[in-house]
Design a protein around this motif. Structure first.
Motif, PDB file in Angstrom:
ATOM      1  N   ILE A   6      33.465  37.187  59.102  1.00 34.92           N
ATOM      2  CA  ILE A   6      33.026  38.508  59.567  1.00 34.92           C
ATOM      3  C   ILE A   6      32.704  39.367  58.347  1.00 34.92           C
ATOM      4  N   GLN A   7      33.589  39.305  57.358  1.00 35.74           N
ATOM      5  CA  GLN A   7      33.398  40.115  56.143  1.00 35.74           C
ATOM      6  C   GLN A   7      34.189  39.450  55.032  1.00 35.74           C
ATOM      7  N   ARG A   8      33.619  39.422  53.839  1.00 35.04           N
ATOM      8  CA  ARG A   8      34.386  38.893  52.703  1.00 35.04           C
ATOM      9  C   ARG A   8      35.017  40.046  51.942  1.00 35.04           C
ATOM     10  N   VAL A   9      36.269  39.871  51.543  1.00 36.11           N
ATOM     11  CA  VAL A   9      36.948  40.879  50.729  1.00 36.11           C
ATOM     12  C   VAL A   9      36.942  40.362  49.304  1.00 36.11           C
ATOM     13  N   SER A  10      36.424  41.160  48.390  1.00 43.10           N
ATOM     14  CA  SER A  10      36.364  40.649  47.021  1.00 43.10           C
ATOM     15  C   SER A  10      37.744  40.688  46.378  1.00 43.10           C
ATOM     16  N   LEU A  11      38.002  39.706  45.548  1.00 48.36           N
ATOM     17  CA  LEU A  11      39.295  39.563  44.871  1.00 48.36           C
ATOM     18  C   LEU A  11      39.160  40.182  43.482  1.00 48.36           C
ATOM     19  N   ILE A  12      39.934  41.195  43.222  1.00 51.25           N
ATOM     20  CA  ILE A  12      39.798  41.895  41.929  1.00 51.25           C
ATOM     21  C   ILE A  12      41.099  41.823  41.143  1.00 51.25           C
ATOM     22  N   ASP A  13      40.996  42.055  39.828  1.00 50.70           N
ATOM     23  CA  ASP A  13      42.203  42.184  39.010  1.00 50.70           C
ATOM     24  C   ASP A  13      42.757  43.580  39.208  1.00 50.70           C
ATOM     25  N   PRO A  14      44.090  43.724  39.217  1.00 53.59           N
ATOM     26  CA  PRO A  14      44.658  45.066  39.367  1.00 53.59           C
ATOM     27  C   PRO A  14      44.344  45.917  38.140  1.00 53.59           C
ATOM     28  N   PRO A  15      44.372  47.236  38.288  1.00 46.78           N
ATOM     29  CA  PRO A  15      43.950  48.118  37.184  1.00 46.78           C
ATOM     30  C   PRO A  15      44.933  48.209  36.024  1.00 46.78           C
ATOM     31  N   ALA A  16      46.112  47.665  36.169  1.00 45.74           N
ATOM     32  CA  ALA A  16      47.062  47.735  35.054  1.00 45.74           C
ATOM     33  C   ALA A  16      47.872  46.443  34.992  1.00 45.74           C
ATOM     34  N   ALA A  17      48.403  46.176  33.803  1.00 44.48           N
ATOM     35  CA  ALA A  17      49.187  44.951  33.613  1.00 44.48           C
ATOM     36  C   ALA A  17      50.326  45.216  32.627  1.00 44.48           C
ATOM     37  N   VAL A  18      51.372  44.418  32.760  1.00 42.87           N
ATOM     38  CA  VAL A  18      52.502  44.503  31.835  1.00 42.87           C
ATOM     39  C   VAL A  18      52.522  43.231  31.009  1.00 42.87           C
ATOM     40  N   ASN A  19      52.556  43.373  29.695  1.00 42.04           N
ATOM     41  CA  ASN A  19      52.753  42.206  28.838  1.00 42.04           C
ATOM     42  C   ASN A  19      54.238  41.844  28.925  1.00 42.04           C
TER      43      ASN A  19
END
Ligand code: S6P
Ligand code: ZN
Length: 195
Positions: A6-19
């Protein structure tokens, strides 16, 4: 097997990350601050020892991931603090310490690396102290002022998460003190003294 799309949801990286090695935060909506000795007048007991030290000495750094506007009800923030090792006249390097402007807001801390002490102070004047080490988890109850001292000989790293409408109240601790100090005791190990 086939799906009716019906609709594809794009898979994105989150806006922040922890090393996960350094606990350095990377990404958007980060707020950073650095406190040097010269930014912390009056918090250590030994004013003479303080005056003899280099005011440019870094005491701690804070990074906070603040994805919502400060004051937003229902949001959360995530931060990391790194406190350098050191003392002022035998009193361990520590954060300024605060309660929350909305005093009924709680917070989580957790230890990442190093050794430290979390001082907790209730409005009634009850003082508690919890040992911070890698993996320790600390629930800071509402209405409880909090301050952390690095009692080890390496940087102390800890994480924090708190409500985005908590705010900070530094004035109370600045004027009244914390009631307890974390110092090098006679045996060379950390001691908590009530002052
Ligand atoms: C925020 C949280 C921490 C501290 C940080 C520095 O609610 O408790 O991110 O801000 O550890 O301490 P202080 O007392 O200088 O804010
Ligand atoms: Zn806090």
């Amino acid at each position: 097997m086939e799906f009716d799309v019906i609709q594809r949801v794009s898979l994105i990286d989150p806006p922040a990350a922890v090393n996960l090695h350094t606990w350095h935060l990377e990404g958007t909506n980060l707020v950073e601050s650095l406190k040097r000795l010269g930014d912390l007048p009056g918090i250590f007991r030994d004013a003479r020892a303080f005056a003899l030290m280099d005011p440019d000495t870094v005491v701690y750094r804070v990074q906070a991931y603040m994805p919502t506007t400060e004051g937003t009800e229902g949001g959360l923030y995530f931060g990391t603090t790194v406190i350098e090792p050191g003392t002022v006249g035998g009193e361990y390097f520590m954060t300024r310490g605060h309660s929350h402007a909305r005093a009924d807001r709680a917070e989580f801390y957790w230890g990442v690396k190093g050794q430290g002490v979390l001082l907790l102070l209730t409005p009634g004047g009850t003082i508690r102290a919890e040992r911070i080490s890698a993996g320790s988890l600390h629930y800071i109850d509402a209405n409880t002022a909090h301050r952390v001292a690095n009692t080890g000989d390496e940087p102390l790293i800890f994480g924090a998460s708190w409500p985005s409408d908590a705010g900070h109240n530094y004035a109370e601790i600045a004027s009244q003190g914390f009631g307890a100090r974390v110092v090098i005791g006679a045996s060379g190990t950390p001691e908590i003294i009530v002052v």
